[in-house]
Design an enzyme around this catalytic site. Structure first.
Site, mmCIF file in Angstrom:
data_model
loop_
_atom_site.group_PDB
_atom_site.id
_atom_site.type_symbol
_atom_site.label_atom_id
_atom_site.label_comp_id
_atom_site.label_asym_id
_atom_site.label_seq_id
_atom_site.Cartn_x
_atom_site.Cartn_y
_atom_site.Cartn_z
ATOM 1 N N HIS A 111 0.827 -1.211 0.000
ATOM 2 C CA HIS A 111 0.000 0.000 0.000
ATOM 3 C C HIS A 111 0.862 1.261 0.000
ATOM 4 O O HIS A 111 1.590 1.506 0.962
ATOM 5 C CB HIS A 111 -0.878 -0.029 1.252
ATOM 6 C CG HIS A 111 -1.831 1.105 1.379
ATOM 7 N ND1 HIS A 111 -1.850 1.924 2.479
ATOM 8 C CD2 HIS A 111 -2.813 1.546 0.558
ATOM 9 C CE1 HIS A 111 -2.814 2.810 2.332
ATOM 10 N NE2 HIS A 111 -3.410 2.615 1.181
ATOM 11 N N HIS B 246 -0.604 11.141 -2.028
ATOM 12 C CA HIS B 246 -1.895 10.660 -1.527
ATOM 13 C C HIS B 246 -2.846 11.792 -1.144
ATOM 14 O O HIS B 246 -3.988 11.821 -1.573
ATOM 15 C CB HIS B 246 -1.702 9.741 -0.321
ATOM 16 C CG HIS B 246 -3.010 9.269 0.250
ATOM 17 N ND1 HIS B 246 -3.699 9.976 1.214
ATOM 18 C CD2 HIS B 246 -3.779 8.196 -0.035
ATOM 19 C CE1 HIS B 246 -4.825 9.355 1.509
ATOM 20 N NE2 HIS B 246 -4.903 8.271 0.762
#
Ligand code: G3P
Ligand code: CA
Length: 255
Positions: A18, A60
């Site tokens: 991730h 992100h």
């Protein structure tokens, strides 16, 4: 499977790092890619946004405040959106020091740099992050990834994913979900050529995995970092597990 390029050591779900192996390296950097490879991830998940001058980059959050030294380098723009910066400006930022002193000097990579780093060594799960802020971004990502093997593109924005599927029908497409997808949503996804359903792990059970499989799609899930959760989720029969800790997941799956 759609993520088929890497050498998988055995059966069971694919191990997806991730934002890279983000428990052990700064997320969405080349260092996190290298760490994911070192921890034998099958694939790496990343978050893609677009600069003011049109480059696809990995970040992100909506701003750079958490993961860079933007407050020092551009004090008046610390909370400006990622898309307000040019690539040259982003290159001046340190994307590693916030994580650890040893990671100082890491830079924000472009999508192209990241895919080059992994090429032939691990697959890629590309998330279009907040794509409504970047009109046409999905077509640029489709162009950038043209002809690359072992790539899946996904987003929480299902409208943009429909547009992506038109631009790149050959690239496996995923829909992300915060909660449990309804039967109607699964039908809609299947009707739009989606191959991957990716809900948050809290809602995943064997019944959901079967509902997805019955429509010819695969199930992935995020973000599973606790070994007990890893065991429960693996037992549901999911096709891939997204984790900040690929080495821990490997150990759990081997046991
Ligand atoms: O791949 C799914 C997962 O990454 C979605 O959540 O916030 O980590 O991008 P987030
Ligand atoms: Ca993501």
């Amino acid at each position: 499977s759609a993520l088929a390029d890497s050498d998988r050591p055995g059966p069971g779900p694919e191990v997806v790092a991730h934002r890279g192996a983000s428990a052990d390296a700064p997320e969405n950097t080349l260092a996190a890619a290298d760490e994911a490879l070192a921890q034998r991830a099958d694939a790496v998940e990343i978050d893609v946004q677009r600069t003011a001058d049109g480059h696809l980059v990995l970040v992100h959050d909506a701003t750079l405040a958490r993961t860079t030294d933007v407050a020092q380098v551009f004090p008046t723009r610390a909370n400006a959106p990622v898309g307000a910066f040019t690539l040259a400006e982003l290159r001046r930022l340190d994307a590693g020091s916030w994580f650890s002193p040893a990671s100082a000097g890491e830079r924000i990579p472009t999508l192209g740099e990241f895919t080059d780093r992994l090429r032939g060594r691990a697959d890629l799960l590309v998330e279009l992050k907040g794509p409504a802020r970047y009109p046409g971004m999905e077509k640029e990502v489709a162009y950038e990834l043209d002809g690359r093997r072992g790539v899946v593109v996904q987003s929480f924005d299902h409208d943009v994913m429909r547009s992506f599927a038109e631009a790149a029908p050959e690239v496996p497409a995923g829909w992300l979900f915060d909660g449990r997808p309804t039967a109607a949503q699964l039908d809609d996804a299947a009707a739009h050529g989606v191959t991957q359903i990716n809900p948050s792990f809290e809602v995943v059970d064997a019944a959901l995995v079967a509902e997805v499989a019955a429509r010819g799609m695969q199930t992935g899930t995020y973000t599973v970092d606790d070994p007990d959760d890893m065991r429960r989720i693996a037992a549901t029969g999911v096709d891939r597990i997204i984790t900040d800790r690929p080495a821990v997941l490997r150990t759990v799956l081997a046991g």
